[in-house]
Structure formats: C-alpha cells, structure tokens
Design a protein around this motif. Sequence first.
Motif, PDB file in Angstrom:
ATOM      1  N   ARG A 260       0.911  -1.264  -0.081  1.00  0.00           N
ATOM      2  CA  ARG A 260       0.076  -0.007  -0.039  1.00  0.00           C
ATOM      3  C   ARG A 260       0.961   1.394   0.004  1.00  0.00           C
ATOM      4  O   ARG A 260       1.745   1.405   0.769  1.00  0.00           O
ATOM      5  N   ILE A 261       0.482   2.312  -0.942  1.00  0.00           N
ATOM      6  CA  ILE A 261       0.840   3.670  -0.644  1.00  0.00           C
ATOM      7  C   ILE A 261      -0.222   4.501  -0.128  1.00  0.00           C
ATOM      8  O   ILE A 261      -1.641   4.632  -0.515  1.00  0.00           O
ATOM      9  N   LYS A 262       0.027   4.999   1.012  1.00  0.00           N
ATOM     10  CA  LYS A 262      -0.928   6.088   1.618  1.00  0.00           C
ATOM     11  C   LYS A 262      -0.101   7.201   2.072  1.00  0.00           C
ATOM     12  O   LYS A 262       0.336   7.417   3.078  1.00  0.00           O
ATOM     13  N   ARG A 263       0.031   8.144   1.216  1.00  0.00           N
ATOM     14  CA  ARG A 263       0.804   9.439   1.582  1.00  0.00           C
ATOM     15  C   ARG A 263       0.134  10.684   0.759  1.00  0.00           C
ATOM     16  O   ARG A 263      -0.588  10.535  -0.053  1.00  0.00           O
ATOM     17  N   SER A 264       0.225  11.908   1.451  1.00  0.00           N
ATOM     18  CA  SER A 264      -0.323  13.058   0.838  1.00  0.00           C
ATOM     19  C   SER A 264       0.393  13.997   0.582  1.00  0.00           C
ATOM     20  O   SER A 264       1.635  14.130   0.883  1.00  0.00           O
ATOM     21  N   ILE A 265       0.154  14.908  -0.403  1.00  0.00           N
ATOM     22  CA  ILE A 265       0.610  16.163  -0.726  1.00  0.00           C
ATOM     23  C   ILE A 265      -0.064  17.244  -0.242  1.00  0.00           C
ATOM     24  O   ILE A 265      -1.278  17.215  -0.376  1.00  0.00           O
ATOM     25  N   LEU A 266       0.424  18.057   0.659  1.00  0.00           N
ATOM     26  CA  LEU A 266      -0.210  19.290   1.276  1.00  0.00           C
ATOM     27  C   LEU A 266      -0.253  20.363   0.184  1.00  0.00           C
ATOM     28  O   LEU A 266       0.784  20.793  -0.142  1.00  0.00           O
ATOM     29  N   LEU A 267      -1.277  20.665  -0.062  1.00  0.00           N
ATOM     30  CA  LEU A 267      -1.582  21.897  -1.250  1.00  0.00           C
ATOM     31  C   LEU A 267      -1.715  23.121  -0.286  1.00  0.00           C
ATOM     32  O   LEU A 267      -2.706  23.057   0.368  1.00  0.00           O
ATOM     33  N   ASP A 268      -1.170  24.176  -0.764  1.00  0.00           N
ATOM     34  CA  ASP A 268      -1.401  25.747  -0.083  1.00  0.00           C
ATOM     35  C   ASP A 268      -2.742  26.069  -0.455  1.00  0.00           C
ATOM     36  O   ASP A 268      -3.031  26.018  -1.778  1.00  0.00           O
ATOM     37  N   ASN A 269      -3.679  26.476   0.494  1.00  0.00           N
ATOM     38  CA  ASN A 269      -5.043  26.903   0.417  1.00  0.00           C
ATOM     39  C   ASN A 269      -5.265  27.983  -0.561  1.00  0.00           C
ATOM     40  O   ASN A 269      -6.211  28.382  -1.207  1.00  0.00           O
ATOM     41  N   ALA A 270      -4.105  28.952  -0.563  1.00  0.00           N
ATOM     42  CA  ALA A 270      -4.160  30.118  -0.938  1.00  0.00           C
ATOM     43  C   ALA A 270      -4.061  30.262  -2.583  1.00  0.00           C
ATOM     44  O   ALA A 270      -4.479  31.096  -3.108  1.00  0.00           O
ATOM     45  N   THR A 271      -3.611  28.947  -2.911  1.00  0.00           N
ATOM     46  CA  THR A 271      -3.500  28.725  -4.451  1.00  0.00           C
ATOM     47  C   THR A 271      -4.709  27.953  -5.254  1.00  0.00           C
ATOM     48  O   THR A 271      -4.669  27.926  -6.608  1.00  0.00           O
ATOM     49  N   VAL A 272      -5.683  27.582  -4.296  1.00  0.00           N
ATOM     50  CA  VAL A 272      -6.917  27.009  -4.915  1.00  0.00           C
ATOM     51  C   VAL A 272      -7.733  28.275  -5.396  1.00  0.00           C
ATOM     52  O   VAL A 272      -8.143  29.119  -4.816  1.00  0.00           O
ATOM     53  N   GLN A 382       6.878   4.730  -5.376  1.00  0.00           N
ATOM     54  CA  GLN A 382       6.446   5.807  -4.755  1.00  0.00           C
ATOM     55  C   GLN A 382       7.219   7.022  -4.927  1.00  0.00           C
ATOM     56  O   GLN A 382       6.429   8.010  -5.172  1.00  0.00           O
ATOM     57  N   GLY A 383       8.315   6.868  -4.862  1.00  0.00           N
ATOM     58  CA  GLY A 383       9.116   8.037  -4.923  1.00  0.00           C
ATOM     59  C   GLY A 383       8.940   8.816  -6.384  1.00  0.00           C
ATOM     60  O   GLY A 383       8.692   9.874  -6.601  1.00  0.00           O
ATOM     61  N   ASP A 384       8.907   7.930  -7.655  1.00  0.00           N
ATOM     62  CA  ASP A 384       8.778   8.433  -9.176  1.00  0.00           C
ATOM     63  C   ASP A 384       7.304   8.980  -8.947  1.00  0.00           C
ATOM     64  O   ASP A 384       7.166  10.158  -9.824  1.00  0.00           O
ATOM     65  N   MET A 390       4.838  16.367  -7.664  1.00  0.00           N
ATOM     66  CA  MET A 390       5.255  17.710  -7.122  1.00  0.00           C
ATOM     67  C   MET A 390       5.794  18.435  -8.262  1.00  0.00           C
ATOM     68  O   MET A 390       5.546  19.753  -8.437  1.00  0.00           O
ATOM     69  N   ALA A 391       6.358  17.971  -9.225  1.00  0.00           N
ATOM     70  CA  ALA A 391       6.900  18.856 -10.392  1.00  0.00           C
ATOM     71  C   ALA A 391       5.738  19.357 -11.399  1.00  0.00           C
ATOM     72  O   ALA A 391       5.928  20.584 -11.857  1.00  0.00           O
ATOM     73  N   ILE A 392       4.638  18.570 -11.358  1.00  0.00           N
ATOM     74  CA  ILE A 392       3.317  19.113 -12.367  1.00  0.00           C
ATOM     75  C   ILE A 392       2.538  19.909 -11.702  1.00  0.00           C
ATOM     76  O   ILE A 392       1.535  20.558 -12.111  1.00  0.00           O
ATOM     77  N   LEU A 393       2.671  20.167 -10.460  1.00  0.00           N
ATOM     78  CA  LEU A 393       1.697  21.177  -9.584  1.00  0.00           C
ATOM     79  C   LEU A 393       1.664  22.597 -10.216  1.00  0.00           C
ATOM     80  O   LEU A 393       0.344  23.014 -10.480  1.00  0.00           O
ATOM     81  N   PRO A 394       2.876  23.300 -10.540  1.00  0.00           N
ATOM     82  CA  PRO A 394       2.640  24.695 -11.119  1.00  0.00           C
ATOM     83  C   PRO A 394       1.932  24.568 -12.466  1.00  0.00           C
ATOM     84  O   PRO A 394       1.073  25.654 -12.615  1.00  0.00           O
ATOM     85  N   GLU A 395       1.527  23.604 -13.106  1.00  0.00           N
ATOM     86  CA  GLU A 395       0.801  23.594 -14.594  1.00  0.00           C
ATOM     87  C   GLU A 395      -0.668  23.709 -14.352  1.00  0.00           C
ATOM     88  O   GLU A 395      -1.374  24.121 -14.938  1.00  0.00           O
ATOM     89  N   PHE A 396      -0.955  23.304 -12.905  1.00  0.00           N
ATOM     90  CA  PHE A 396      -2.419  23.814 -12.421  1.00  0.00           C
ATOM     91  C   PHE A 396      -2.617  24.777 -11.600  1.00  0.00           C
ATOM     92  O   PHE A 396      -3.819  25.306 -10.957  1.00  0.00           O
TER      93      PHE A 396
END
Length: 423
Positions: A260-272, A382-384, A390-396
């Motif tokens: 199992r993979i169970k890990r989160s990315i914390l997104l900055d609320n100000a960017t939503v 998991q790392g990949d 993380m790298a594609i976040l700015p595209e959104f």
Amino acid sequence: MLSEYYATLSHLDPWMQSAISLGALVVLAYVLRFIVRLLLLRVLRRLAGSLPQGWMQNLLDARVLTRLSHIVPSLVFQAGVFAIPHLPSVAANIIHNVAVACTVLAIGRVIMAVLDVVQDHNEASLSSVPGTRSLKSYVQLGKLVTALIAAIIMVGALIDRSPLILLSGLGAMSAVLMLVFKDTILSFTAGVQLTGNDMLRVGDWLQMDQVGADGAVVDMALNTVKIRNWDNTITTIPTWRLMSESFKNWRGMSESGGRRIKRSILLDNATVRFLTDAEVRELSQIALLRPYLESKMQEIDAFNSEFARKAPDMAGEIVNLRKLTNIGTFRAYVNTYLKAHPRMRKDMILMARTMESTTNGTPLEIYGFTATTAWLEYEAIQGDIFDHLMAILPEFGLRAFQNPSGHDVTIALRQGEARMLSA
C-alpha cells in the motif's frame, strides 16, 4: 562354554576371578557395541540411500544409529553381571541397576537424536516448501519431557524402586513445578495457538511496537521468538507475549502481491481557485486529462445554459455558475495518472482523494497498491509518483504548502524595504 571358562579360572583367587570376568564383560560389551555400530551405519545407511526422500530416510540418520549402538554395552552388563563368579550380590545388584539407568539414558538420547533430525528436516522445509510451520517449540518440549521421564526412571532404577512411587510423590510438588515452569507452560500453550491457527511462521514480517520489534521472524523456539529487525538488531520476545499482546503480521501483504501507498501532498489553500478558459484549453493538451476535461466541460456547459435559460438576470454572476477548479482538475489528473501507471495494481483500491483542510493546507492523499512488495522497488515506484506530481503542480496553478523559513522572511523584509524606498 561357560563351564570351560570357569574351569580355566578355578585355580585363581575369587577376587581375581571376579576382576578378570568383569574386565572380560567390559571388553565384550564394547566389542559388541563396535560391531553393532558398524552394522547399523553400513547396512541401514545403505538402505536409507535407496529409500525415497522422506521421514524414514531422515530417521536412519547417522546420529540416530550411532546413539542406538550406545545401548548395547548396558544391555550386555544387565545380561552378564550375574554370571560373574564370586561377585557379591550387593555389587551385582548395584552394577545391574546402573546398567539399567545407562540403558534408559541411551534410549533417551536416541529419542532426542530423532527429535533433532525432525527439527533439521523441518528447518530445511521452511526455506524450500512455502507454508511449512516451525516445529521447534514442539521439539524442545519433546526433549524436556523425554529428559524428565528419563530422569525419573533412572532415579527409580538406581534406588531399586518403581518409578510410579516417585511420580506419586511429584503430586505434592506440582505447585512448585507449576511456578518453576510457569513461563515454559505459558510459552508452549502460546506456541500451539500460534502454529495451530497459522498466526506466525518463520520468515514472516512481524511488527510489535511495544517491544521495539519490526522485522523478519528468524527463529521460533519453545520460550522465545527471535526477530531480526531491519537495522539488523535482534529482538527476543517471550512466546507467551505474542498471545497476551497484539502484533502485526505483514504476511497478508506479501501474499497479496501489492504493497500500500498512503501518502499525501499538502496543497497551499491560497492557491486554490477557478480555472480560466485559457487555462482549460492549455490543460486539454495533456493527453491523460483531455477525456476528463471534454466530458466535464460538456456537463458544465449544459448546466450553465439551463441555468441561464431559467434565470437570465442572474447568469452573469460567477457564483451562480459551475466552473472547473484547479484542485479538482489536478485530482482528476492524479486519478488518471495512477490508473495508467504500469506498476500500480488495478484490481485493488486506487484513488486520489482530498482530505479535510488543516492549518497546513489541504492534503491530497494517494491511496493505492504497487504491483510489487519488494521494499526497494516499492520505494522507487512511490518516489517516482510523488516526484512527478510535485513537479507538475505549477501547471495547475497550485503550490505545495511549506512553513516559512528564515530565508523567506529575509526576502519578504527586503521586498518591503524596496517598496518603501521606491515610494
């Protein structure tokens, strides 16, 4: 033949006749032991070689046959001690009783050798036959019981009393024995339950945080279970604790073939925020995202058109209309990306979900199972995945949440000073 032997010794003193006869009996006993040992090892070992692999071949092990030959001298003494001329009856009885005790000891050692062979066969099966259960605790208990029974019979033989008399006296000592062997009794009971219910095997990954154990089971004995932790330290756990306290066995994960993979990315609320039409067109160029955007835009356009038809005076307010958000679109992309990943299990739960917002941002959790349970491969997969996300976040138009560091504060102060000077 005996009459000729006695006639030969008749001219000697009685004590000399006894000494010579006793020496001859010793020589005869050990010559017979050598002959029997030679026959057992030569004949029966050859017979064992012709038998198919199994318990019978293992029981004809050299250790068992060698200890079996050790019974011969004591049997010879039992049979011949009373034939020694002029030997006092008291001495003959003592030698006979000692010989009986030695016979019991030799039989006990044969039984223990058989148990050792059984244990060796079981340990070889543990690594070669999946699902084999460890018999070490049963073997150790068998040795303990054999030693106790042999000791009682030997003491009875030496004092020329029935072993039943000694056993009747043990009833009064039962409370003391229960206290002395308390841990052994508890551990044996726990071992029977562990193996009987298939709760633990050698080779299983066991995690027991209360004793600091997290690693592979390397040994299951009568009183202890040994765990080789991932830092190569050894944790020894009393067997009874595995039944009185909880532990985690990761065997189910290994057998399922998915980790199992169970890990989160914390997104900055100000960017939503909502996506603009230009951003939607740009994101449509992502192959994995295009089917989702086309379907979603048709659904949104249909809703907005229907709303405009029913309430044309309110259709100009953005809060009354449906629009795509960057976080929702990113979540859809992650779900599609995971389903297209070749190293993720598609027959198990696989999803990206938005968790409850916190002071540290909004967690976007990845929940799924890799197609391998090997640790190194699992970490690489998991790392990949997280490197890519993380790298594609700015595209959104999103940014991962990060508490400000001293460097961030310094830059903010400098920018504030620059604005003040320019003003």
